[in-house]
Design a protein around this motif. Structure first.
Motif, PDB file in Angstrom:
ATOM      1  N   GLU A   1      49.628 100.129 -86.914  1.00  0.00           N
ATOM      2  CA  GLU A   1      50.171 101.067 -87.695  1.00  0.00           C
ATOM      3  C   GLU A   1      50.933 101.859 -86.760  1.00  0.00           C
ATOM      4  OE1 GLU A   1      46.086 101.251 -90.196  1.00  0.00           O
ATOM      5  OE2 GLU A   1      46.293 101.677 -88.051  1.00  0.00           O
TER       6      GLU A   1
ATOM      7  N   ARG B   1      56.865 109.484 -91.824  1.00  0.00           N
ATOM      8  CA  ARG B   1      56.903 107.922 -92.188  1.00  0.00           C
ATOM      9  C   ARG B   1      56.213 106.883 -91.538  1.00  0.00           C
ATOM     10  NH1 ARG B   1      61.648 103.147 -91.572  1.00  0.00           N
ATOM     11  NH2 ARG B   1      61.385 102.238 -93.989  1.00  0.00           N
TER      12      ARG B   1
ATOM     13  N   SER C   1      54.315 103.325 -90.748  1.00  0.00           N
ATOM     14  CA  SER C   1      54.671 101.692 -90.930  1.00  0.00           C
ATOM     15  C   SER C   1      53.529 100.921 -90.461  1.00  0.00           C
ATOM     16  CB  SER C   1      55.799 101.434 -89.752  1.00  0.00           C
ATOM     17  OG  SER C   1      57.136 102.405 -90.092  1.00  0.00           O
TER      18      SER C   1
ATOM     19  N   THR D   1      52.656  96.646 -89.537  1.00  0.00           N
ATOM     20  CA  THR D   1      53.318  95.297 -89.355  1.00  0.00           C
ATOM     21  C   THR D   1      51.710  94.349 -89.208  1.00  0.00           C
ATOM     22  OG1 THR D   1      55.257  96.208 -88.648  1.00  0.00           O
ATOM     23  CG2 THR D   1      54.728  93.851 -88.155  1.00  0.00           C
TER      24      THR D   1
ATOM     25  N   ARG E   1      57.835  97.789 -98.980  1.00  0.00           N
ATOM     26  CA  ARG E   1      57.578  96.769 -98.042  1.00  0.00           C
ATOM     27  C   ARG E   1      58.632  96.109 -97.815  1.00  0.00           C
ATOM     28  NH1 ARG E   1      53.106  93.148-101.010  1.00  0.00           N
ATOM     29  NH2 ARG E   1      53.311  91.345 -99.318  1.00  0.00           N
TER      30      ARG E   1
ATOM     31  N   THR F   1      55.718  93.917 -93.341  1.00  0.00           N
ATOM     32  CA  THR F   1      55.782  95.285 -93.102  1.00  0.00           C
ATOM     33  C   THR F   1      55.652  96.108 -94.021  1.00  0.00           C
ATOM     34  OG1 THR F   1      56.669  95.144 -90.706  1.00  0.00           O
ATOM     35  CG2 THR F   1      56.665  97.263 -91.763  1.00  0.00           C
TER      36      THR F   1
ATOM     37  N   TYR G   1      55.802 100.154 -95.337  1.00  0.00           N
ATOM     38  CA  TYR G   1      55.947 101.687 -95.200  1.00  0.00           C
ATOM     39  C   TYR G   1      55.412 102.816 -96.149  1.00  0.00           C
ATOM     40  CZ  TYR G   1      59.570  99.089 -92.726  1.00  0.00           C
ATOM     41  OH  TYR G   1      60.215  98.114 -91.900  1.00  0.00           O
TER      42      TYR G   1
END
Length: 122
Positions: free
Chosen positions: A6, A19, A21, A23, A71, A77, A79
């Motif tokens: 993250e 924001r 993220s 992955t 996504r 990923t 978001y």
């Protein structure tokens, strides 16, 4: 082995935006659901938002209209766009994903990220 990493947490003033993220990497054949959870001090971990592979989403009532989950399947990923942040949004935010590691696996496994701190304060 699967890892979820993250990024994007931090300190923001009330009314601000962040924001997040997340992955996924490693042994991944397919990803079904991806989501964000949060845990505030002294409270249980709760679902914030979730998105499945087809794109359907669901949100907790406390964030509806303020947070948006999305996504990128090509990048594995997910978001979380967080707007109009409130002090009560302060928590550690965790990414989670339900993953089928190989084509031979008949079941999916849920994996968690390490968490990222979001603090909303003036």
């Amino acid at each position: 082995q699967v890892q979820l990493v993250e990024s994007g947490g931090g300190l923001v003033q009330p009314g601000g935006s962040l924001r997040l993220s997340c992955t996924a990497s490693g042994l991944i054949f397919s990803i079904n659901a991806m989501g964000w959870y949060r845990q505030a001090p002294g409270k249980q971990r709760e679902l914030v938002a979730r998105i499945i592979s087809g794109g359907s989403t669901n949100y907790s009532d406390s964030v509806k209209g303020r947070f948006t989950i999305s996504r990128d399947n090509a990048k594995d990923t997910v978001y979380l766009q967080m707007n109009s942040l409130k002090p009560e949004d302060t928590a550690v935010y965790y990414c989670a994903a339900t993953i089928r590691p190989t084509s031979r696996d008949r079941v999916e496994f849920k994996y968690w990220g390490q968490g990222t701190q979001v603090t909303v304060s003036s």
